[in-house]
Structures are given as structure tokens and as C-alpha cells.
Scaffold this active site. Structure first.
Site, mmCIF file in Angstrom:
data_model
loop_
_atom_site.group_PDB
_atom_site.id
_atom_site.type_symbol
_atom_site.label_atom_id
_atom_site.label_comp_id
_atom_site.label_asym_id
_atom_site.label_seq_id
_atom_site.Cartn_x
_atom_site.Cartn_y
_atom_site.Cartn_z
ATOM 1 C CG HIS A 60 7.191 -84.435 54.417
ATOM 2 N ND1 HIS A 60 7.888 -85.982 54.652
ATOM 3 C CD2 HIS A 60 6.002 -84.871 55.027
ATOM 4 C CE1 HIS A 60 7.216 -86.846 55.255
ATOM 5 N NE2 HIS A 60 5.942 -86.247 55.500
ATOM 6 C CG ASP B 98 -1.074 -82.163 57.914
ATOM 7 O OD1 ASP B 98 -2.076 -82.889 58.041
ATOM 8 O OD2 ASP B 98 -0.080 -82.461 58.148
#
Ligand code: COA
Length: 369
Positions: free
Chosen positions: A255, A306
Site C-alpha cells: 500500500h 483487496d
């Protein structure tokens, strides 16, 4: 000029909608954990759009408005039927469908009714997805049921049957967790788009295009594809080692902002584990858990939102290419919050590029080239 490739570390707007500080995600000051435990998705929509939690009357009004606007123009269904069946990705269909919706809204360009248009768009997105999902299987779409809540209605429109309370609660929770995320790529896209003072439909359409990519929302479907490719838990270690050796990315990990893990991933992992236990289909969760263990040990890179949403949606029996459209259902609430915020205090986004192309050239007429 200094270049911030990928705009890393650049603060491009002020926002009151959500924040990520020290790996803690909040929506208008409320922690994602509290909201996930206690709030419905409709409460979160209201919160993002009004920056305070709704009282009972406000919540009932929003729910009624969403239910009243959930029908889609009949022509959209004819449009879905005209697609080459099974070949169009639902994200491409949805991107086009949201753009098409504007053609049926006489107020599409009327900025005075932006809040009402936000309700119209958000209310119709689940109906579009469910209609497309059924049409491509040769089934007739199921009309929205005004007595159902937002998550319940989507699941109902997918199957034509009243969903189980567990499925409704799980989807509602996933919608809460995905609703907003500061200036992520698709939200930034939406803000850049409407900062030209174009209409809401253009902003949401652009955002869907950005979310579709596998580095963003498309990662949840890519995770499921990866799990299927790996096939079984005993293949995990060699698969991950191969990816690391080839310097390829593992979908659902990493991320830009979180460095010690995505709080939404931790939450979804617990949900994924519970669902696997309840359905008895534990294979995918166990593989995911193993992938995380091996990859974190090797690279120290943690799962993002996700990664475990893939197995959660799989447990709900949702077609794998509909995972990212479900992300759209949720994130449309955040996009619209940011679109309204951008309109309220607008300035055109117009960064610069450092030119690295050829120096000044002398024009040579085509006959002499
Ligand atoms: N698998 C393997 N390595 C990864 C990785 C992943 N999923 N995510 C990041 N890295 C590594 C990069 O290879 C890079 O290593 P290097 O410095 O040795 O070259 C480093 O971590 C930084 O990665 P980078 O791609 O520059 O970070 P970013 O902030 O630009 O990208 C993402 C963030 C999310 C796009 C990136 O982590 C990614 O591609 N993840 C996979 C796709 C995904 O899950 N997207 C959903 C995001 S919610």
C-alpha cells in the site's frame, strides 16, 4: 522542479471526509473499527455526505430516497442485452452504464441538484450491476424491492431470492469498510474530473475507469485469480518464492500509505475466516492465510483491503468478475462525497510535467522528410 513520481507524499486537497493517520482510518472522525462493528452502510453514506451521523429521521429519509431511486431506465437493460454475452467485463459494462445514466437524467448538468443526483447515481449502481450479471446469464433482471435495505436489495436483485441475514450483514460490513479512503487513485480521479466543473456522472464514470485497474480495485478479482492459479495450499511456498525471484507483484499486498498493515484487511481476514468456517469451504481462506505468512516473512509487505475481500465475496457465492463492481457500489459513496466537497471549494487541478523530450527542432516540410 522536483518530481514526486506517482504524487507520493503530495497533499493535493483539503478534505473532511476521511483520514489515514498512523495507519488508523477514520470517516469524518469515526474509526473504521467502530463503524464496521456498529454502523450500517446507509449510516456511513450519510456520514460521508454530511460529516455527522444521521438521526433516525435523517436515516429513514436517506433510505427511502435510495429505495425510491433504485430503478434503472428499461433501455439500459436492452443495452446490456446488446453486448456480446460473457465477453464484456462487468467493470467495462458498469463504466459505460453509469455514463449512459446521464442521458436519462434531464438534470444531469444542473449543479443546483447535485445532492439529489448523488442519491440517484448511488441508488442505481447496484441495480445496474445486478441487471448486467443476470442478463449475461440469459436471465431477466429482478426489480429492486423497496422494503429491503441497500445491501439486502443488491443480493436480492442478483438471485431473486431473499438473502440470508449472514450474507446481508457480511456485504453491509464490506460496503462500510470500502466506502472511502482519502485521496486514493479513483477518488483523486473523480476530484480532478469534476474540478473542471463537469457533471457528477462524468466524475463517477472516470472514477470507475480508475478503480478497474489491477493496481487499485481490480486487485480483488486478481487475488481470486491468483488463488485459483496456485490451486492448493502445498503450492503456496513455491508460488510466492517464484514471484519474489521474478520480482513480480503479489496481488492484494502493499500500500502507498499504510506501512504497518491495512486495518481493513485485518477486519476482512476475521470475516473471511468466520465465513469459511460457516460454509465449510476453508480451502481458499487457508491458502490466503499461508500466502500472507510466507510473503510477510520474506518481504515484510502486508495484505491490503483487496486480499481478504476476495475470499469474503467468494464465500457469498459472487461471481469473481463481480468483485470489483461490488467495490464500486461502496466506493461510489466516497466518490460522491469528494465530488460534492470539490464543488464546494473548487480549484482546477493542473500540475506540471518536467519536459524530458527532444530539444527545439526545426520544422521540415513533409516533401523534404
Ligand atoms: N508484491 C511485491 N512487491 C511489492 C508489492 C506487491 N504487492 N507492493 C509493493 N511491492 C514492492 C515493490 O516491488 C517495490 O519494491 P522495490 O522498492 O524493491 O522496487 C516497493 O514494494 C514499493 O512498491 P511500489 O509499487 O513502488 O509502491 P506504490 O506505493 O507505488 O504502490 C501498490 C502501491 C498498492 C500499487 C502496490 O503495493 C501494488 O502494486 N500492490 C499490488 C496491487 C494491489 O494489491 N493493489 C490494491 C491496492 S489497495
Amino acid at each position: 522542479m522536483t518530481i514526486a513520481k506517482g504524487l507520493e507524499g503530495i497533499v493535493a486537497a483539503e478534505s473532511s471526509i476521511s483520514s489515514i493517520i498512523d495507519d488508523q482510518l477514520t470517516y469524518a472522525g469515526y474509526s473504521i473499527e467502530d463503524l464496521a462493528d456498529q454502523a450500517s452502510f446507509e449510516e456511513v453514506i450519510f456520514l460521508l455526505w454530511n460529516l455527522h451521523l444521521p438521526n433516525k429521521t435523517e436515516l429513514m429519509y436517506l433510505k427511502n430516497e435510495l429505495a425510491a431511486n433504485a430503478e434503472i431506465p428499461q433501455e439500459m437493460i436492452g443495452h446490456f442485452k446488446s453486448y456480446p454475452i460473457n465477453e464484456v467485463h462487468p467493470m467495462a459494462a458498469l463504466r459505460t452504464a453509469v455514463s449512459m445514466l446521464s442521458l436519462y437524467d434531464v438534470e444531469a448538468d444542473d449543479t443546483e441538484v447535485n445532492y439529489q443526483k448523488a442519491i440517484r447515481v448511488l441508488a442505481k449502481v447496484p441495480t445496474l450491476i445486478a441487471a448486467f450479471a443476470r442478463v449475461r446469464k440469459g436471465l431477466e433482471p429482478v426489480s429492486p424491492n423497496r422494503d429491503f435495505g441497500f445491501a439486502e436489495n443488491f443480493l436480492y436483485m442478483m438471485t431473486g431470492e431473499k438473502p440470508s441475514p449472514l450474507a446481508v450483514r457480511t456485504l453491509d460490513l464490506a460496503l462500510v469498510l470500502h466506502a472511502d479512503h482519502e485521496l486514493n487513485a479513483s477518488t483523486f480521479t473523480a476530484r480532478v474530473c469534476v474540478a473542471t466543473l463537469t457533471d457528477i456522472y462524468s466524475g463517477v464514470t472516470a472514477a470507475i475507469g480508475a478503480l478497474k485497474g489491477p493496481l487499485h480495485g481490480g486487485a480483488n478479482e486478481a487475488v481470486m485469480n491468483m488463488l485459483k492459479e496456485i490451486g492448493s495450499i502445498d503450492q503456496v511456498e513455491s508460488y510466492v518464492a517464484d514471484k519474489i525471484e521474478k520480482k513480480q507483484k503479489l496481488m492484494g499486498f502493499g500500500h502507498r500509505v499504510y506501512k504497518n498493515g491495512d486495518p481493513r484487511a485485518k477486519y476482512l481476514k476475521a470475516v473471511s475466516r468466520d465465513l469459511a468456517g460457516q460454509t465449510g469451504d476453508t480451502k481458499w481462506f487457508e491458502m490466503s492465510d499461508k500466502i500472507e505468512e510466507v510473503f510477510v516473512a520474506e518481504k515484510g509487505i502486508k495484505p491490503n483491503v483487496d486480499f481478504y475481500s476476495a475470499t469474503v465475496y467468494h464465500s457469498l457465492g459472487i461471481d469473481h468478475d463481480l468483485f470489483t463492481p461490488i467495490f464500486v457500489i461502496s466506493r461510489t459513496s466516497g466518490w460522491l462525497a469528494h465530488i460534492l466537497e470539490q464543488y464546494a471549494d473548487n480549484r482546477l487541478f493542473r500540475p506540471r510535467a518536467e519536459y524530458v523530450g527532444p530539444g527545439l527542432q526545426k520544422y521540415i516540410p513533409i516533401e523534404e522528410r
